[in-house]
Design a protein around this motif. Structure first.
Motif, mmCIF file in Angstrom:
data_model
loop_
_atom_site.group_PDB
_atom_site.id
_atom_site.type_symbol
_atom_site.label_atom_id
_atom_site.label_comp_id
_atom_site.label_asym_id
_atom_site.label_seq_id
_atom_site.Cartn_x
_atom_site.Cartn_y
_atom_site.Cartn_z
ATOM 1 N N THR A 33 6.919 -3.824 3.083
ATOM 2 C CA THR A 33 6.429 -2.732 2.239
ATOM 3 C C THR A 33 5.349 -3.246 1.288
ATOM 4 O O THR A 33 4.299 -2.610 1.109
ATOM 5 C CB THR A 33 7.595 -2.115 1.436
ATOM 6 N N VAL A 34 5.582 -4.407 0.699
ATOM 7 C CA VAL A 34 4.597 -5.004 -0.212
ATOM 8 C C VAL A 34 3.325 -5.362 0.549
ATOM 9 O O VAL A 34 2.207 -5.121 0.068
ATOM 10 C CB VAL A 34 5.195 -6.236 -0.925
ATOM 11 N N ILE A 35 3.472 -5.926 1.738
ATOM 12 C CA ILE A 35 2.317 -6.304 2.567
ATOM 13 C C ILE A 35 1.477 -5.069 2.878
ATOM 14 O O ILE A 35 0.248 -5.081 2.721
ATOM 15 C CB ILE A 35 2.779 -6.986 3.873
ATOM 16 N N VAL A 36 2.122 -4.006 3.324
ATOM 17 C CA VAL A 36 1.407 -2.762 3.663
ATOM 18 C C VAL A 36 0.656 -2.254 2.436
ATOM 19 O O VAL A 36 -0.518 -1.861 2.524
ATOM 20 C CB VAL A 36 2.392 -1.706 4.216
ATOM 21 N N HIS A 37 1.297 -2.278 1.282
ATOM 22 C CA HIS A 37 0.664 -1.803 0.051
ATOM 23 C C HIS A 37 -0.540 -2.676 -0.327
ATOM 24 O O HIS A 37 -1.617 -2.163 -0.634
ATOM 25 C CB HIS A 37 1.689 -1.773 -1.084
ATOM 26 N N ARG A 38 -0.359 -3.993 -0.301
ATOM 27 C CA ARG A 38 -1.445 -4.899 -0.724
ATOM 28 C C ARG A 38 -2.643 -4.864 0.215
ATOM 29 O O ARG A 38 -3.770 -5.098 -0.207
ATOM 30 C CB ARG A 38 -0.921 -6.325 -0.847
ATOM 31 N N ARG A 74 -10.379 -10.936 -0.155
ATOM 32 C CA ARG A 74 -9.134 -11.129 0.588
ATOM 33 C C ARG A 74 -7.932 -10.832 -0.304
ATOM 34 O O ARG A 74 -7.806 -11.419 -1.381
ATOM 35 C CB ARG A 74 -9.077 -12.569 1.086
ATOM 36 N N PRO A 75 -7.030 -9.940 0.135
ATOM 37 C CA PRO A 75 -5.844 -9.641 -0.675
ATOM 38 C C PRO A 75 -4.939 -10.861 -0.785
ATOM 39 O O PRO A 75 -4.853 -11.675 0.130
ATOM 40 C CB PRO A 75 -5.135 -8.532 0.098
ATOM 41 N N LEU A 126 -5.347 -5.482 10.044
ATOM 42 C CA LEU A 126 -6.206 -5.757 8.894
ATOM 43 C C LEU A 126 -6.157 -7.228 8.501
ATOM 44 O O LEU A 126 -7.165 -7.806 8.102
ATOM 45 C CB LEU A 126 -5.798 -4.875 7.711
ATOM 46 N N ALA A 127 -4.993 -7.853 8.623
ATOM 47 C CA ALA A 127 -4.855 -9.269 8.290
ATOM 48 C C ALA A 127 -5.667 -10.140 9.247
ATOM 49 O O ALA A 127 -6.287 -11.118 8.826
ATOM 50 C CB ALA A 127 -3.390 -9.676 8.307
ATOM 51 N N CYS A 128 -5.676 -9.781 10.506
ATOM 52 C CA CYS A 128 -6.490 -10.524 11.477
ATOM 53 C C CYS A 128 -7.969 -10.352 11.161
ATOM 54 O O CYS A 128 -8.743 -11.314 11.187
ATOM 55 C CB CYS A 128 -6.198 -10.062 12.899
ATOM 56 N N GLN A 138 5.261 -13.809 2.396
ATOM 57 C CA GLN A 138 4.703 -12.573 2.958
ATOM 58 C C GLN A 138 3.798 -12.884 4.147
ATOM 59 O O GLN A 138 3.825 -12.173 5.154
ATOM 60 C CB GLN A 138 3.946 -11.792 1.880
ATOM 61 N N GLU A 139 3.016 -13.943 4.048
ATOM 62 C CA GLU A 139 2.168 -14.334 5.176
ATOM 63 C C GLU A 139 3.013 -14.728 6.384
ATOM 64 O O GLU A 139 2.662 -14.408 7.517
ATOM 65 C CB GLU A 139 1.229 -15.472 4.778
#
Length: 125
Positions: free
Chosen positions: A41-46, A2-3, A58-60, A9-10
């Protein structure tokens, strides 16, 4: 694996999943719109996503978000934030709903004893 995302961010990701726009997220979290964009932007990258919508998906799938609709704006929504380990005061609708619930509970508590006394119901006998 899990990233790792920060709590902020969450929260941005959760609000985006609920359909909030960037300016709406900024207002709800008391941030600048540019700061919300940076977090996205950070979320998309991570998450190795193509865009923020793909990041929500992806988070779901990875369990970062549970994918179920969340209650907001009432006592149950406020309590759900607490169960998830979140600060419920960061959600303005839930905090307002909780305040209304507490004010209603105070009124009910002060009125309840006089309503439940048998003497009143039997005409003072």
């Amino acid at each position: 694996m899990r990233p790792e995302l920060t709590a902020r961010q969450e929260k941005v990701l959760q609000l985006r999943a609920e359909g909030f726009s960037g300016p709406q997220i900024a207002a709800a979290l008391h941030l600048a719109v540019a700061t919300v964009s940076y977090h996205e932007t950070v979320i998309v990258h991570r998450l190795n996503a193509r865009n923020i919508t793909h990041a929500v998906f992806l988070a779901c799938r990875s369990g970062i978000l549970d994918g179920r609709p969340q209650r907001h704006g009432d006592h149950a929504g406020y309590q759900a934030h607490i169960r998830r380990g979140e600060d419920p005061k960061l959600c303005p609708p839930c905090w307002a709903g909780e305040r209304a619930y507490r004010n209603g509970a105070k009124v009910t508590r002060t009125e309840a004893p006089s309503q439940n006394r048998p003497e009143k119901a039997l005409g003072g006998a």
